[in-house]
Design an enzyme around this catalytic site. Structure first.
Site, short mmCIF file in Angstrom:
data_model
loop_
_atom_site.label_atom_id
_atom_site.label_comp_id
_atom_site.label_asym_id
_atom_site.label_seq_id
_atom_site.Cartn_x
_atom_site.Cartn_y
_atom_site.Cartn_z
N ASP A 151 -118.01 -38.55 -1.96
CA ASP A 151 -116.94 -38.52 -3.16
C ASP A 151 -117.35 -37.86 -4.13
OD1 ASP A 151 -114.43 -39.22 -4.33
OD2 ASP A 151 -115.88 -40.21 -5.73
N SER A 152 -116.52 -37.06 -5.02
CA SER A 152 -116.85 -36.44 -6.00
C SER A 152 -117.71 -36.85 -6.75
CB SER A 152 -115.60 -35.74 -6.65
OG SER A 152 -114.75 -36.74 -7.05
N TYR A 194 -113.64 -32.78 -8.94
CA TYR A 194 -113.25 -31.84 -7.86
C TYR A 194 -111.70 -31.58 -8.01
CZ TYR A 194 -117.40 -32.33 -4.58
OH TYR A 194 -118.50 -32.85 -4.17
N GLY A 195 -110.99 -32.40 -8.47
CA GLY A 195 -109.59 -32.51 -8.82
C GLY A 195 -109.16 -31.22 -9.56
N CYS A 255 -112.90 -39.01 -1.00
CA CYS A 255 -112.18 -38.39 -1.85
C CYS A 255 -110.93 -38.02 -1.68
CB CYS A 255 -113.20 -37.30 -2.38
SG CYS A 255 -112.60 -36.01 -3.65
N THR A 270 -109.23 -35.45 -2.84
CA THR A 270 -109.03 -34.00 -3.29
C THR A 270 -109.78 -33.41 -2.03
OG1 THR A 270 -109.10 -34.42 -5.68
CG2 THR A 270 -109.74 -32.27 -4.86
N GLU A 296 -112.54 -43.12 -16.27
CA GLU A 296 -114.10 -43.23 -16.43
C GLU A 296 -114.55 -43.25 -17.84
OE1 GLU A 296 -115.60 -39.32 -14.49
OE2 GLU A 296 -114.95 -39.94 -12.73
N CYS A 324 -105.68 -41.18 -5.27
CA CYS A 324 -106.99 -40.85 -5.77
C CYS A 324 -107.72 -42.04 -5.95
CB CYS A 324 -106.40 -40.35 -7.24
SG CYS A 324 -108.07 -39.93 -8.31
N THR A 325 -109.07 -41.92 -5.78
CA THR A 325 -110.02 -42.82 -5.86
C THR A 325 -110.04 -43.70 -7.03
OG1 THR A 325 -111.51 -41.19 -6.79
CG2 THR A 325 -111.86 -41.80 -4.33
N HIS A 326 -109.57 -43.27 -8.18
CA HIS A 326 -109.66 -43.97 -9.48
C HIS A 326 -108.55 -44.77 -9.62
CE1 HIS A 326 -112.62 -41.00 -10.02
NE2 HIS A 326 -112.87 -41.41 -11.26
N1 DGL Z 1 -112.22 -38.39 -6.27
C1 DGL Z 1 -111.22 -37.61 -6.53
C2 DGL Z 1 -109.94 -37.92 -5.74
O1 DGL Z 1 -109.91 -39.13 -5.17
C3 DGL Z 1 -111.05 -38.02 -8.05
C4 DGL Z 1 -111.71 -37.43 -9.07
C5 DGL Z 1 -111.99 -36.01 -9.10
O2 DGL Z 1 -111.31 -35.15 -9.51
O3 DGL Z 1 -113.26 -35.35 -8.56
O4 DGL Z 1 -109.15 -37.28 -5.90
#
Ligand code: DGL
Length: 261
Positions: A6-7, A38-39, A69, A71, A148, A180-182
């Protein structure tokens, strides 16, 4: 080993789902905390990072690759498949399969980073399977930093979630994909704001189920993955803050090992 990248730390929501569905298999995790997020980056940059992340995990012995991830899954999956000769799972397709099989799902909302929503990948995949479905994407760039920051229950977060979901509410969606992961960490708040009748699909859970099904259909592969249930975590930068966040997502992460790509 199952390699997950993941990012950053958000992909631990994918590890959490995998541990629930496949507790005996060994997992290797890489979080690119030095280059997160990464987004907000361009597809070219995300592809370059994703290739490096995958290379690292495969060199360390990953036999299956999970792009945790959203993204990276949106923009880099095809390039990863061209380049690496291991089974590759991404988070988009399993969530799409769940969305299209929802009996009441005629209007689907997708929330994610700007890069994910701009890629249009969720829409393309949904329309390919169900041209009758209406698909609406909404980029929610402020949600990653709020998660975060640990602002999971704050009024400010609630107001921002409400504002982001408002256009989707007006479209009267009946399915919402958390792309999105979050976002699984805000699931209750999102459900409260979008309404009880909307079915929420958590892409990390959908992905984990598809890995489980794959291993069930490929027992030979499953038996080679290691069955001690170990989990090793690598990150490209270590800060106290990330360690705290990691523990919020996954109760025990042991030591986050710092590596340079
Ligand atoms: N892991 C990214 C996603 O699921 C979210 C965090 C990022 O922007 O890197 O898109």
């Amino acid at each position: 080993m199952i390699g997950v990248f993941d990012s950053g730390i958000g992909g631990l929501t994918v590890v959490r789902a995998l541990r629930q569905d496949l507790p005996r298999h060994n997992i290797l995790y890489f979080g690119d905390t030095a280059r997160t997020p990464y987004g907000t980056k361009s597809p070219g940059t995300v592809i370059q990072y994703a290739i490096q992340d995958a290379e690292f995990l495969i060199q360390r012995g990953a036999q299956i690759l999970v792009v945790g991830c959203n993204t990276a899954s949106s923009v880099a999956t095809d390039r990863l498949r061209e380049r690496f000769d291991v089974p590759i799972f991404e988070v988009i397709s399993p969530a799409v399969r769940m969305a299209v099989s929802e009996p009441k799902g005629k209007r689907v909302g997708i929330i994610g980073t700007r890069a994910t929503v701009n890629s249009g990948v969720y829409e393309q995949k949904i329309r390919a399977l169900r041209p009758d479905m209406k698909v609406y994407g909404a980029a929610c760039p402020l949600l990653v930093p709020l998660v975060e920051e640990g602002w999971l229950k704050k009024g400010e977060t609630r107001r921002i979630v409400k504002k982001y979901l408002h256009p989707l509410k007006l479209k009267q969606i009946n399915v919402l994909i958390l792309g999105c992961t979050h976002y699984p960490l805000l699931k209750e708040m999102i459900q409260a704001k979008i309404g009880k009748r909307v079915k929420i699909i958590d892409s990390s859970e959908a992905l984990s189920r598809s890995v489980k099904d794959f291993l069930h259909d490929n027992p030979h592969m499953a038996s080679n993955l290691g069955t001690e249930g170990t989990c090793k975590f690598f990150v490209s930068d270590v800060t106290d803050h990330f360690e705290k966040l990691a523990r919020k997502i996954l109760k025990s992460v042991g030591k986050l090992e710092h590596i340079k790509l």
